[in-house]
Structure formats: structure tokens, C-alpha cells
Design an enzyme around this catalytic site. Structure first.
Site: not given
Length: 461
Positions: A237, A276, A280, A332
Site C-alpha cells: 500500500d 494494492d 488501508d 473501495r
């Protein structure tokens, strides 16, 4: 009674700062900051130095809970540094990347210029081939684990073990561990490329005014049972928050630069995905505020909650997202499990054939979405802005949609979703946010305010 804002309060709201003093308001903007020695903090413009010492304002989202978020605002001169390279960033964070995550000494770091995670100790660039285990080759990996040959079971054996060793090599190089009580703030034009800021067991952290670009995985994993046809999955990330509390991520820009996943090849019939998430929040992390950030042209963006397993994440994962711009991103935005997540006054500019959804309603999630504005192309149905990942309800109110260049209009996204999907989602997430800096903007004003002011290089430096 209609509330009015003073000029100082409105500026403070837009910039994500505490209301400015008269002295701050009177100071003229500074030009580009010259490249400085790591110890030359006293040569920074006054406004830049003040920005580094700034704490999260009171009531500004979940990160204001408890003791609040002060980051490295109390750093001594010895722990206040300017970083121009990966080596200088690691040194400013504590000197040893393997142990930086445990260094609780207050630290204030200004990033000056561009820092590349693939930068070797002597400043020369490193390639993926130089980080690979000597026995790993992608062509051999593809030949060995082709589902037509290997079947639809997880890869194992020497080549997969070599890939895992290669990932370990890359992690040591491109993952930068951030310890507790830290502020990292970019000067004008500051840029982190190919690099992960890992905030793990490191509470009280502030990250502001950075452009984060192309955090790529050299060695994606083939997961043949992920979805109907399998998927390639990446590890890194741009910012990862794990097992931490009181984290403020503000006025940053996230993108894949000139290396989007859309340009990657297809292997085993699936896109070879090398990126990714952007931001997060997983593994029991909580009390995070993400404000005034700009997310551009990315696929997987923000995962809150790492698995569907009922356990440690329950009563954690409390996150606030406000005044962020989600521009040309696919999914997301965020996807949530378990957490109480406040999503308000964000602007979504969404479309394209690959768009999937905006708000992912996951297991035991409690999203409270209010006064968000959605600019959609003609192909995106407002009913598809929500996606049921095993959740049961969300609170959604005050949403507006402008579609295909038409007029903006209020839309009940939950009603639109329930009219076309089964089972229905309930209308009450079970909580009401209280940690907000007043006032919440009327939805029609959101794109006018957020679009020009969200992202890096929009703070006074």
C-alpha cells in the site's frame, strides 16, 4: 437559524487547520523551498515550520478521540530533520528501518524533493531484477503455475518460495517503517515514489502534503481461488495503518503515475496487478482521520478491516473520511468491515468501463455517509455506487449526483440500491457521528470546495 462563518474560520476549514492567527493570515505566501541540508530546519519558511508543529484540531474526526493526534509536534531540534533521499528519511525516523517502528521519540520530518523507494544506499536506482531472488524468474513462474498445467490450487514449491524470498527483499527496500509520535510533512513538490509508509504499532502519527506515486510490487502473487477466475494480488500500500491509533492523513495526493494497472499485461487470463491500496486501515487499527486527500486513477483504494473473521477488529476500525477527492478510481472508496466509518463532504468523480463501486458495506460495518457529491459519467448507475460485501445496513443521507453532464440533483442512494438489489440494506448504521468540525457543508458546495483544495501542495508553505 442560519449559521455564518468568519473568513478565518472558513480558511481554516478548507485547509484542515486550526483557525489562523492574525499574524499567520498576514504573512505572504513563500516561493519554492530550496534544497536544504538535513539539519537546516531553521532555514525553512516560517509557515512550513508552523505546519510541521501543527496538531490535529479538536473534534476533527475519529483521530481527535482520546488524547488526540499531535504527531511529532513536540520534537526537539535534534529530532527535527529535512529528508531528500530514502537514506535520509530512514535516518530521520530513527536510523535503522528494521527498528524505526518502535522509536517513540517525537520526530518531525520535512520531505524536500523526490524520494524513491527503489533508491540504493549510494543513491543509484535499483531494478526489480536486482531485488529478485537468484532463482526467481517470472517466465518460469508463469510456465510452472499456469492453471492449465498446475490446476486451480495455490502455488507451492521452489519457484513460489523464490517469489516469497524476492518479496522479502523488496519489503526491506521499499517499506519504510514509521514509529509513534511522528509527523512527516512534505515541502512544496515533495514526492514519494515506489515506497510504502508502514504505520504499524505506531500510534500518534501525522502525514501531510505528500504526493505518493507508483507503490509497485515487483513480485505479485497468483491466487487461483480468489474470485471465479483467480487474481493477481500485490502486497504494498502507499500508506498502511495497522495496530495503531490516532493517525491523521491530510492533504496528500495518491496515484500510480505513469504506471497504471491498466497498462499491465494479462497472465492466466487476469490482469497482472502490481498495485494494492492507497490508504488501508487494518489489523485492529482505529481512530484515523483522512482529510483533504486526492486519489487519482487508482483501482483498489481504501480497505478498512482486513478479514471477515469476527474477532479483534470488533469495536475497532473507527475512521473519518472528509473533504477527499476520489477522481477516476474504481473501488473501495472505502470498503469497510466492522468499523464505525464517517464519510462526509467527499467528492467522487467516477466512471469508465472498469468502475466497480464506491462504498463497500462489509461484515458488521457501520458506515455513516452524509452530504457526499457524486459526479458520474453516463454509464454509471447511482444504484451501483453501493456494494454489499456481507453487511446489513448503512446510514446514507444528503447525497447529490450529477450524471453525464446533466444537472445536479439529490439522490437517495440507498433506495436506488435496494430497488435493484437483493437483499435490501437497512437504513440505520446504529450510530451518529459526533467528532466533526462544524459545519458540514451543504452538498452542492462540496465539488466547488473540495476539487480545488484537496491534495498535496494546497497548504500555505
Amino acid at each position: 437559524m442560519r449559521r455564518t462563518l468568519s473568513g478565518a474560520t472558513l480558511i481554516a476549514l478548507l485547509l484542515g487547520a486550526a483557525p489562523a492567527s492574525a499574524a499567520v493570515r498576514a504573512e505572504a505566501p513563500h516561493g519554492p523551498v530550496p534544497r536544504l541540508a538535513p539539519s537546516a530546519v531553521d532555514r525553512l519558511p516560517w509557515l512550513a515550520r508552523q505546519l510541521g508543529r501543527q496538531a490535529l484540531p479538536e473534534r476533527d474526526g475519529w483521530a481527535a478521540e482520546g488524547t488526540g493526534t499531535t504527531g511529532g509536534s513536540a520534537a526537539t531540534p535534534e529530532r527535527t530533520r529535512v529528508a531528500h533521499s530514502r537514506a535520509e528519511l530512514v535516518a530521520a525516523l530513527g536510523g535503522d528501518n528494521a527498528s524505526n517502528a518502535t522509536d517513540a521519540t517525537p520526530k518531525l520530518i520535512y520531505v524536500d524533493g523526490a524520494i524513491d523507494g527503489f533508491e540504493g544506499p549510494d543513491g543509484t536506482p535499483l531494478s526489480c531484477a536486482e531485488l529478485a531472488d537468484p532463482t526467481y524468474r517470472l517466465d518460469a513462474y508463469l510456465a510452472a503455475y499456469d492453471p492449465a498445467v498446475w490446476g486451480r490450487v495455490a502455488p507451492s514449491g521452489p519457484l513460489e518460495e523464490a517469489r516469497v524470498r524476492s518479496v522479502t527483499n523488496q519489503t526491506r527496500q521499499t517499506q519504510i517503517n514509521v514509529g509513534p509520535n511522528t509527523t512527516i510533512v512534505g515541502l512544496r513538490g515533495a514526492r514519494l515514489t515506489g515506497l510504502t509508509l508502514m504505520i504499524d504499532r505506531a500510534s500518534n502519527v501525522i502525514v501531510r502534503n505528500l504526493t505518493l506515486v507508483d507503490t509497485r510490487d515487483c513480485f505479485p502473487a497468483w491466487s487461483p481461488t480468489d474470485g471465479e477466475n483467480g487474481n493477481w494480488n500485490s502486497q504494498y500500500d502507499q500508506i498502511s495503518v495497522r495496530r495503531s491509533e490516532n493517525v491523521w492523513v491530510d492533504h496528500n495526493s495518491f496515484s500510480d503515475g505513469d504506471n497504471p494497472d491498466s497498462t499491465q499485461p494479462v497472465h492466466f487470463g487476469r490482469p497482472y496487478q502490481v498495485h494494492d491500496g492507497s490508504l488501508d486501515v487494518t489489523h485492529t487499527a482505529s481512530l484515523v482521520t483522512a482529510s483533504w486527500n486526492r486519489f487519482t486513477g487508482r483501482d483498489k483504494l481504501m480497505l478498512i478491516g482486513s478479514s471477515n473473521t469476527v474477532g479483534p477488529d470488533v469495536d475497532r476500525l473507527r475512521v473519518t473520511l472528509h473533504h477527499n477527492l476520489f477522481d477516476g478510481v474504481l473501488q473501495r472508496l472505502p470498503r469497510v468491515r466492522f468499523g464505525q466509518v464517517d464519510v462526509y463532504n467527499n467528492h467522487y468523480r467516477l466512471g469508465g468501463d472498469d468502475f466497480q463501486y464506491a462504498l463497500g458495506v462489509g461484515v458488521q460495518s457501520a458506515i455513516h455517509a452524509q452530504n457526499n457529491f457524486f459526479s458520474l459519467d453516463a454509464a454509471v448507475d447511482p444504484a451501483d455506487l453501493l456494494y454489499d460485501w456481507g453487511g446489513t445496513a448503512l446510514t446514507e443521507r444528503g447525497s447529490w449526483v450529477r450524471q453525464g453532464g446533466g444537472p445536479a440533483r439529490p439522490v437517495d442512494l440507498l433506495a436506488a440500491y435496494n430497488a435493484t438489489h437483493d437483499p435490501d440494506l437497512g437504513a440505520d448504521a446504529g450510530w451518529t457521528p459526533t467528532l466533526r468540525r462544524d459545519p458540514v457543508l451543504p452538498t452542492p458546495l462540496v465539488p466547488l470546495v473540495v476539487s480545488p483544495l484537496a491534495g498535496a501542495d494546497r497548504l500555505p508553505l
